[in-house]
Design an enzyme around this catalytic site. Structure first.
Site: not given
Ligand code: URA
Length: 238
Positions: A106
């Protein structure tokens, strides 16, 4: 079939230098092929067989590039983006053509991301049936407890067709700090897993993937080539 390559191109591929730099090395007599100085830029080498050295340093040829990148928050896991800096904006001094991130983090997640131009390996590492481990460090709004550990192990309903596969949740000494190891890569998976437990992730960092830890020497936004051992490790999982 023997695939021969021009010597100037071979130097670029192995060192990341430009075509004009490689020609300068050749002109200056800095390059040896099988122990003989070679100055011709169109001299053909067999990358799998010939020993090529630059200023006395033997060059190893790799068909593909494999990088470890420490993604900072605010960097988008994409090759191009109109709004944010992408991972590619950080990869200086590399031939970036064809490189792409293996999987996604993310925008606000930090940590380990592999970059490669090896589509086949990336595809295999990300295949849902491959169950490649990813480990995250997280800071939570509320401290997690032993029931959470059991719930992560049993699988959680996060709005997908099936519950999540067993995940290892470790409670760290500092209340609210945990590590989680999952073998899937669903969208916002870690955040949704904690949401399913009535909690919230306030900070997330991937600290390992496929048994390869994020190099502590790499600062945020920095990258390095994977070592031979690390590449072998990834190959062994494919
Ligand atoms: N899980 C999440 O919620 N975000 C990420 O970036 C990776 C795994």
């Amino acid at each position: 079939m023997k695939t021969l390559m021009r010597l100037d191109k071979f130097l670029c591929v192995c060192t990341g230098c430009t075509r004009s730099q490689s020609r300068l090395y050749l002109k200056k007599g800095c390059v040896e092929v099988n122990g003989q100085t070679e100055k011709k830029q169109d001299f053909k080498v067999d990358p799998g067989k010939d020993a090529v050295s630059l200023e006395g340093r033997i060059l190893t040829y790799q068909e593909h590039e494999y990088l470890m990148f420490h993604k900072p928050a605010g960097c988008v896991t994409a090759v191009t983006d109109r709004e944010h800096r992408t991972v590619m904006d950080y990869v200086e001094g590399k031939n970036r053509k064809g490189l792409f991130p293996v999987g996604r983090l993310d925008l606000d997640t930090e940590g380990l991301l592999f970059l490669t131009d090896d589509g086949e390996m990336a595809h295999r590492l990300l295949a849902p049936g491959r169950h490649v481990e990813k480990t995250y460090f997280a800071i939570l709004e509320h401290p997690a407890c032993q029931e959470d550990v059991q719930a992560f192990l049993a699988g959680l309903e996060i709005g997908e067709k099936r519950p999540t596969l067993p995940a290892r949740l470790c409670l760290l000494e500092v209340p609210g700090q945990v590590t989680i190891t999952v073998v899937e890569g669903k969208y916002h998976q870690i955040k949704r897993m904690f949401q399913a437990r009535g909690n919230r992730v306030v900070y997330l960092k991937r600290i390992a993937m496929a048994g390869i830890p994020l190099d502590p020497e790499l600062g945020k936004g920095e990258w390095r080539d994977l070592t031979e051992e690390e590449i072998e490790r990834l190959r062994s999982l494919c």
